[in-house]
Design a protein around this motif. Structure first.
Motif, PDB file in Angstrom:
ATOM      1  N   THR A  77       1.011  -1.373   0.107  1.00 40.61           N
ATOM      2  CA  THR A  77      -0.086  -0.003   0.013  1.00 40.61           C
ATOM      3  C   THR A  77       0.905   1.260  -0.164  1.00 40.61           C
ATOM      4  OG1 THR A  77      -1.771  -1.069   1.092  1.00 40.61           O
ATOM      5  CG2 THR A  77      -1.798   1.433   1.310  1.00 40.61           C
ATOM      6  N   LEU A  78       1.734   1.366   0.980  1.00 38.35           N
ATOM      7  CA  LEU A  78       2.705   2.471   1.113  1.00 38.35           C
ATOM      8  C   LEU A  78       3.958   2.049   0.487  1.00 38.35           C
ATOM      9  CD1 LEU A  78       2.152   3.893   4.524  1.00 38.35           C
ATOM     10  CD2 LEU A  78       1.200   4.661   2.479  1.00 38.35           C
ATOM     11  N   VAL A  79       4.270   0.810   0.264  1.00 42.45           N
ATOM     12  CA  VAL A  79       5.593   0.440  -0.059  1.00 42.45           C
ATOM     13  C   VAL A  79       5.178  -0.641  -0.933  1.00 42.45           C
ATOM     14  CG1 VAL A  79       7.161   1.291   1.983  1.00 42.45           C
ATOM     15  CG2 VAL A  79       6.329  -1.225   2.007  1.00 42.45           C
ATOM     16  N   GLU A  80       6.278  -0.969  -2.094  1.00 44.66           N
ATOM     17  CA  GLU A  80       6.195  -2.187  -2.714  1.00 44.66           C
ATOM     18  C   GLU A  80       6.479  -3.400  -2.127  1.00 44.66           C
ATOM     19  OE1 GLU A  80       4.757  -2.054  -5.634  1.00 44.66           O
ATOM     20  OE2 GLU A  80       5.069  -0.213  -6.484  1.00 44.66           O
ATOM     21  N   ILE A  81       5.757  -4.508  -2.391  1.00 42.47           N
ATOM     22  CA  ILE A  81       6.132  -5.635  -1.672  1.00 42.47           C
ATOM     23  C   ILE A  81       7.473  -6.277  -2.274  1.00 42.47           C
ATOM     24  CG2 ILE A  81       5.420  -8.186  -1.191  1.00 42.47           C
ATOM     25  CD1 ILE A  81       2.572  -7.285  -1.417  1.00 42.47           C
ATOM     26  N   ALA A  82       8.458  -6.620  -1.180  1.00 47.02           N
ATOM     27  CA  ALA A  82       9.731  -7.086  -1.584  1.00 47.02           C
ATOM     28  C   ALA A  82       9.843  -8.564  -1.310  1.00 47.02           C
ATOM     29  CB  ALA A  82      10.694  -6.485  -0.602  1.00 47.02           C
ATOM     30  N   ASP A  83      10.962  -9.240  -1.854  1.00 40.44           N
ATOM     31  CA  ASP A  83      11.162 -10.543  -1.897  1.00 40.44           C
ATOM     32  C   ASP A  83      11.249 -11.075  -0.316  1.00 40.44           C
ATOM     33  OD1 ASP A  83      11.026 -11.009  -4.530  1.00 40.44           O
ATOM     34  OD2 ASP A  83      13.169 -11.269  -4.730  1.00 40.44           O
ATOM     35  N   ASP A  92      12.767  -7.502   5.247  1.00 45.03           N
ATOM     36  CA  ASP A  92      13.724  -6.741   5.427  1.00 45.03           C
ATOM     37  C   ASP A  92      14.322  -6.112   4.239  1.00 45.03           C
ATOM     38  OD1 ASP A  92      15.010  -8.931   4.660  1.00 45.03           O
ATOM     39  OD2 ASP A  92      16.547  -9.396   6.140  1.00 45.03           O
ATOM     40  N   ALA A  93      13.941  -6.567   2.953  1.00 45.79           N
ATOM     41  CA  ALA A  93      14.376  -5.862   1.799  1.00 45.79           C
ATOM     42  C   ALA A  93      13.467  -4.740   1.414  1.00 45.79           C
ATOM     43  CB  ALA A  93      14.207  -7.194   0.671  1.00 45.79           C
ATOM     44  N   VAL A  94      12.374  -4.587   1.833  1.00 44.00           N
ATOM     45  CA  VAL A  94      11.475  -3.433   1.270  1.00 44.00           C
ATOM     46  C   VAL A  94      12.199  -2.116   1.567  1.00 44.00           C
ATOM     47  CG1 VAL A  94      10.638  -2.949   3.959  1.00 44.00           C
ATOM     48  CG2 VAL A  94       9.199  -2.530   1.850  1.00 44.00           C
ATOM     49  N   GLU A  95      11.793  -1.189   0.699  1.00 41.97           N
ATOM     50  CA  GLU A  95      12.268   0.060   0.352  1.00 41.97           C
ATOM     51  C   GLU A  95      11.388   1.407   0.646  1.00 41.97           C
ATOM     52  OE1 GLU A  95      14.481   0.398  -3.250  1.00 41.97           O
ATOM     53  OE2 GLU A  95      16.146  -1.108  -2.662  1.00 41.97           O
ATOM     54  N   VAL A  96      11.469   2.188   1.485  1.00 41.32           N
ATOM     55  CA  VAL A  96      10.569   3.141   1.803  1.00 41.32           C
ATOM     56  C   VAL A  96      11.230   4.557   0.905  1.00 41.32           C
ATOM     57  CG1 VAL A  96       9.533   4.668   3.466  1.00 41.32           C
ATOM     58  CG2 VAL A  96      10.066   2.301   4.148  1.00 41.32           C
ATOM     59  N   ALA A  97      10.209   4.692  -0.029  1.00 46.85           N
ATOM     60  CA  ALA A  97      10.354   5.888  -0.872  1.00 46.85           C
ATOM     61  C   ALA A  97      10.649   7.306   0.072  1.00 46.85           C
ATOM     62  CB  ALA A  97       9.428   6.286  -1.859  1.00 46.85           C
ATOM     63  N   GLU A 106       9.331  -2.485  13.720  1.00 45.59           N
ATOM     64  CA  GLU A 106       9.787  -2.738  12.286  1.00 45.59           C
ATOM     65  C   GLU A 106       9.369  -1.485  11.568  1.00 45.59           C
ATOM     66  OE1 GLU A 106       9.056  -6.020  10.159  1.00 45.59           O
ATOM     67  OE2 GLU A 106      10.139  -7.463  11.239  1.00 45.59           O
ATOM     68  N   VAL A 107       7.947  -1.117  11.622  1.00 46.04           N
ATOM     69  CA  VAL A 107       7.290  -0.039  11.140  1.00 46.04           C
ATOM     70  C   VAL A 107       7.976   1.129  11.482  1.00 46.04           C
ATOM     71  CG1 VAL A 107       5.128   1.112  10.495  1.00 46.04           C
ATOM     72  CG2 VAL A 107       5.231  -1.310  10.513  1.00 46.04           C
ATOM     73  N   ARG A 108       8.056   1.414  12.822  1.00 51.30           N
ATOM     74  CA  ARG A 108       8.679   2.571  13.604  1.00 51.30           C
ATOM     75  C   ARG A 108       9.996   2.839  13.044  1.00 51.30           C
ATOM     76  NH1 ARG A 108       6.234   4.437  18.428  1.00 51.30           N
ATOM     77  NH2 ARG A 108       4.216   5.164  17.940  1.00 51.30           N
ATOM     78  N   ALA A 109      10.753   1.870  12.786  1.00 50.17           N
ATOM     79  CA  ALA A 109      12.023   1.913  12.340  1.00 50.17           C
ATOM     80  C   ALA A 109      12.232   2.338  10.824  1.00 50.17           C
ATOM     81  CB  ALA A 109      12.897   0.842  12.594  1.00 50.17           C
ATOM     82  N   LEU A 110      11.403   2.059  10.086  1.00 49.96           N
ATOM     83  CA  LEU A 110      11.377   2.018   8.639  1.00 49.96           C
ATOM     84  C   LEU A 110      10.635   3.431   8.219  1.00 49.96           C
ATOM     85  CD1 LEU A 110       9.767  -1.287   7.339  1.00 49.96           C
ATOM     86  CD2 LEU A 110      12.098  -0.338   6.865  1.00 49.96           C
ATOM     87  N   LEU A 111      10.291   4.109   9.171  1.00 50.04           N
ATOM     88  CA  LEU A 111       9.500   5.463   8.969  1.00 50.04           C
ATOM     89  C   LEU A 111      10.273   6.467   9.944  1.00 50.04           C
ATOM     90  CD1 LEU A 111       5.620   4.619   8.857  1.00 50.04           C
ATOM     91  CD2 LEU A 111       7.420   5.085   6.945  1.00 50.04           C
TER      92      LEU A 111
END
Length: 251
Positions: free
Chosen positions: A26-32, A35-40, A68-73
């Protein structure tokens, strides 16, 4: 459930609303792998703008753990309902969650044993669940699902299917329950919920939003869904969120 010809969400859907956003797909593309997800870079800024426009009524509702979400954002923070609603984190960092049941350790051991026989099968250890991601090992999907069913029956857990993943998680809440809990808070109580998500795990969020007078927005290809609107993909979801009108900003 709706038909498969959903219209895109109207520009004024967020007027007077509380917004609930899924994360992956939804906010980020699904990764393999998780932990490989990239937040634009545009995503945190967009969330900040939405939070200002909606007087703070923006929350992330995800299957990922809160941490995890807190760290990514980071460094910005929003309310997060993680682990399918079992963890609720407020902006100030306060997190409410149940105790992790010891049964998940046995589930984790069994999942890792299966992964050893299927290179590419990824085991995700979550605070309140265990995920088996078979995107890199699609041939293991049926076996992973069968193991999940057996383990759920043995340990009184819930099986949750997603996009190339099957997850065992603790009973008690789903994304719909998370929406209900957050909507009961004073700042949201007199607003309409809008829930945006892509996966079957988001259907509970769509249903909860509809029941409270709001709407769901499906991200992705047409399918049978409880959502009332649809956008094509993550890019389209971000583009729509980015069209928040000046009138809404002033609310």
């Amino acid at each position: 459930m709706s038909d498969l010809t959903l219209a895109p969400p109207p520009p004024d859907l967020l007027a007077g609303a509380s917004l609930f956003l899924d994360f992956d797909g939804t906010l980020v593309e699904i990764a393999d792998s998780p932990d490989a997800v990239e937040v634009a870079a545009r995503v945190p800024a967009l969330l900040q703008r939405l939070a200002r426009a909606l007087d703070g009524r923006v929350a992330i509702v995800t299957g990922r753990p809160v941490a995890e979400v807190r760290a990514l954002l980071a460094p910005a923070a929003w309310p997060v309902a993680g682990s399918h609603g079992l963890e609720i984190a407020q902006v100030d960092g306060t997190v409410t969650a149940p105790d992790r049941p010891p049964a998940l350790d046995a589930v984790l051991d069994a999942a890792r044993a299966l992964a050893r026989s299927h290179p590419g099968l990824l085991v995700e250890d979550k605070p309140f669940g265990v995920g088996l991601h078979y995107r890199r090992a699609p041939e293991a999907g049926e076996e992973a699902a069968a193991l999940a069913d057996d383990l759920a029956a043995a340990h009184d857990l819930v099986v949750q299917h997603g996009k190339m993943v099957v997850e065992l998680r603790v009973k008690g809440r789903d994304k719909g329950a998370a929406v209900d809990l957050l909507m009961a808070e004073p700042a949201r109580r007199d607003t309409r919920p809008v829930f945006m998500g892509d996966d079957v795990t988001d259907e509970a969020g769509f249903r909860a939003a509809h029941a409270l007078g709001g709407a769901g927005v499906l991200v992705g290809a047409p399918r049978d869904t409880a959502a009332g609107y649809r956008v094509d993909d993550v890019a389209a979801a971000l583009a729509w969120l980015d069209t928040l009108s000046p009138a809404q900003e002033a609310r």
